[in-house]
Enzyme design. Structure first.
Site, PDB file in Angstrom:
ATOM      1  N   THR A  81       0.816  -1.208   0.000  1.00 39.26           N
ATOM      2  CA  THR A  81       0.000   0.000   0.000  1.00 39.26           C
ATOM      3  C   THR A  81       0.851   1.260   0.000  1.00 39.26           C
ATOM      4  O   THR A  81       0.494   2.260  -0.620  1.00 39.26           O
ATOM      5  CB  THR A  81      -0.925  -0.019   1.232  1.00 39.26           C
ATOM      6  OG1 THR A  81      -1.765  -1.161   1.106  1.00 39.26           O
ATOM      7  CG2 THR A  81      -1.785   1.209   1.323  1.00 39.26           C
ATOM      8  N   THR A 156       2.045  -4.261   4.419  1.00 38.30           N
ATOM      9  CA  THR A 156       2.000  -4.481   5.866  1.00 38.30           C
ATOM     10  C   THR A 156       1.646  -5.920   6.254  1.00 38.30           C
ATOM     11  O   THR A 156       2.025  -6.373   7.327  1.00 38.30           O
ATOM     12  CB  THR A 156       0.979  -3.536   6.525  1.00 38.30           C
ATOM     13  OG1 THR A 156      -0.293  -3.726   5.926  1.00 38.30           O
ATOM     14  CG2 THR A 156       1.404  -2.093   6.400  1.00 38.30           C
ATOM     15  N   ASP A 157       0.919  -6.623   5.376  1.00 40.09           N
ATOM     16  CA  ASP A 157       0.412  -7.947   5.773  1.00 40.09           C
ATOM     17  C   ASP A 157       1.502  -8.888   6.275  1.00 40.09           C
ATOM     18  O   ASP A 157       1.319  -9.580   7.277  1.00 40.09           O
ATOM     19  CB  ASP A 157      -0.307  -8.623   4.598  1.00 40.09           C
ATOM     20  CG  ASP A 157      -1.666  -8.003   4.313  1.00 40.09           C
ATOM     21  OD1 ASP A 157      -1.990  -6.981   4.938  1.00 40.09           O
ATOM     22  OD2 ASP A 157      -2.397  -8.546   3.456  1.00 40.09           O
ATOM     23  N   LYS A 233       1.664  -7.595  13.075  1.00 36.71           N
ATOM     24  CA  LYS A 233       0.475  -6.847  12.656  1.00 36.71           C
ATOM     25  C   LYS A 233      -0.712  -7.444  13.404  1.00 36.71           C
ATOM     26  O   LYS A 233      -1.072  -8.600  13.187  1.00 36.71           O
ATOM     27  CB  LYS A 233       0.284  -6.969  11.140  1.00 36.71           C
ATOM     28  CG  LYS A 233      -0.920  -6.175  10.640  1.00 36.71           C
ATOM     29  CD  LYS A 233      -1.017  -6.186   9.112  1.00 36.71           C
ATOM     30  CE  LYS A 233      -2.229  -5.390   8.660  1.00 36.71           C
ATOM     31  NZ  LYS A 233      -2.362  -5.267   7.210  1.00 36.71           N
TER      32      LYS A 233
HETATM   33  N1  ASP Z   1      -2.108  -6.533   1.259  1.00 34.88           N
HETATM   34  C1  ASP Z   1      -1.229  -5.402   1.312  1.00 34.88           C
HETATM   35  C2  ASP Z   1       0.184  -5.897   1.444  1.00 34.88           C
HETATM   36  O1  ASP Z   1       0.555  -6.441   2.430  1.00 34.88           O
HETATM   37  C3  ASP Z   1      -1.591  -4.505   2.435  1.00 34.88           C
HETATM   38  C4  ASP Z   1      -0.631  -3.366   2.702  1.00 34.88           C
HETATM   39  O2  ASP Z   1       0.275  -3.077   1.993  1.00 34.88           O
HETATM   40  O3  ASP Z   1      -0.801  -2.708   3.715  1.00 34.88           O
HETATM   41  O4  ASP Z   1       0.936  -5.728   0.531  1.00 34.88           O
END
Ligand code: ASP
Length: 408
Positions: A81, A156-157, A233
């Site tokens: 993201t 973040t995942d 997370k």
């Molecule tokens: N699904 C995305 C990822 O982990 C979510 C994010 O970037 O926050 O790449």
């Protein structure tokens, strides 16, 4: 007409005003425009007086001039993201993420450091694999030779998996800071810029380890810098989703002052030599126990050649007593580590009979390690050492993944 224009930049006349933005997909039949300030506005067909397609907006990028006295920091982009500037028609990520682009998005960065940038991947982190961790570790290792710190922008995942993987593979004398965003930079509530700025501050500080820097509260007031092997997370969408588990964060970075408050022990800059040990064993598995789960799952992986098992047990670290015989058999030639699905607290298999049987079968207590961290530690150990050596080393704290006492 709307479908054809989706993803295009248009200028429209409606409600007596001019609006400019990108046409969004709409399921209601309304004409939806994403304005440059991030807000979406909807119009009924009959309100549109004129719709004109215009050239996509290309910002004038500033020329980056190296500032004397500021540290050189490398930003390695991997996607997620934080890197997203979504093409609303295809969902594709469009940015190339050059240093100039990053600096134009977050101009304050150039007050903190000289930015150098590299686009390694443009993927969502659910698509990361151990091969990516290895490649990333190699790029960071190289970048650390001629930069004062490295920032890795990441989805973040699975950011905490990557942070743990690099923590074991890379001994670093300088800060390596993972950063992500829960909301993309084209949304008004985006946390991307603030997280990146705090990460840049962390990357210039007296830290000699792999960390994660993310929002510390739901407001825009501070970020936490977490140890890469103690962070997780813990929320799907909140901006303060990342928490240190069984440890305090290393530091708090106030925003917008960027004042640093140290909260716990840390590896200091220069404390460890730069080294890379980038082998990982892939045949390691993390199994979450639930009531009724058959121990056949252990037999299955064992028969496929897996020699590393992390179990996410219940409470203090338990599985059903039905598992004991299979555990005993698997432990003969494999490393089996017990962690807890409680996450907080320390595994102790000496309290209940089940736990004592589990220990007698040869299972190793994972202390206060997060299950994902134990998994990656085992991948790293079995990639570099024998099963016998790994059994000994998995119990020892190597990079801050095991705290000596439980205080939280
Ligand atoms: N699904 C995305 C990822 O982990 C979510 C994010 O970037 O926050 O790449």
């Amino acid at each position: 007409m709307h479908k054809k224009l989706e993803g295009k930049r248009v200028r429209i006349k409606a409600k007596g005003k001019i609006f400019e933005g990108i046409v969004m997909p709409s399921f209601t039949g309304n004409f939806v425009l994403k304005l440059d300030n991030g807000y979406n506005v909807g119009f009924k067909e009959y309100e549109l007086v004129e719709v004109l397609e215009v050239e996509p907006f290309k910002p004038q990028l500033p020329e980056l001039v190296k500032k004397e006295g500021l540290p050189d920091i490398k930003i390695i982009s991997t996607g997620g993201t934080i890197a997203s500037k979504v093409d609303y028609r295809t969902g594709a990520v469009t940015s190339q993420f050059t240093a100039e682009e990053i600096a134009s998005e977050v101009p304050e960065l150039t007050e903190v450091c000289n930015v150098d940038a590299e686009l390694l991947y443009n993927i969502l982190s659910e698509n990361m694999k151990p091969d990516n961790w290895i490649e990333l570790a190699r790029h960071v290792y190289k970048a650390l030779k001629d930069h004062e710190g490295v920032i890795i922008t990441h989805g973040t995942d699975t950011m905490h998996f990557s942070a743990a993987a690099l923590s074991f593979m890379l001994s670093t004398p300088k800060p390596v800071v993972f950063v992500g965003a829960q909301r993309s930079s084209d949304r008004p509530s985006s946390d991307a810029a603030m997280n990146l700025l705090c990460a840049a501050k962390a990357a210039t500080e007296d830290i000699g380890e792999v960390t994660v820097c993310m929002h510390g509260s739901t407001s825009d007031d501070f970020c936490y810098v977490h140890r890469g092997v103690k962070v997780r997370k813990n929320h799907t969408s909140r901006r303060d989703a990342f928490q240190s588990v069984n440890a305090k964060p290393i530091a708090k970075i106030d925003y917008p002052s960027l004042g640093v408050e140290w909260l716990s022990w840390r590896y200091h800059r220069g404390e460890r030599d730069l080294k890379l040990a980038d082998r990982l064993e892939r045949k390691v598995v993390l199994i979450k126990f639930f009531p009724g789960l058959s121990s056949d799952i252990l037999d299955y992986y064992h028969s496929k050649g897996y020699r590393g098992f992390v179990i996410e047990g219940t409470g203090l670290g338990h599985v059903s007593t039905d598992w004991i015989d299979t555990l005993r058999k698997v432990c003969e030639d494999s490393v089996v580590v017990m962690t807890s699905q409680c996450l907080w607290g320390r595994v102790c298999d000496r309290v209940y009979d089940t736990g004592r049987d589990i220990l007698r079968a040869g299972v190793i207590e994972g202390e206060d390690m997060l299950p994902e961290v134990a998994l990656i530690k085992l991948m790293w150990l079995l990639g570099n050492y024998s099963v016998k050596e790994s059994k000994e080393m998995v119990k020892r704290n190597l990079v801050g993944e095991i705290e000596p006492t439980t205080q939280y």
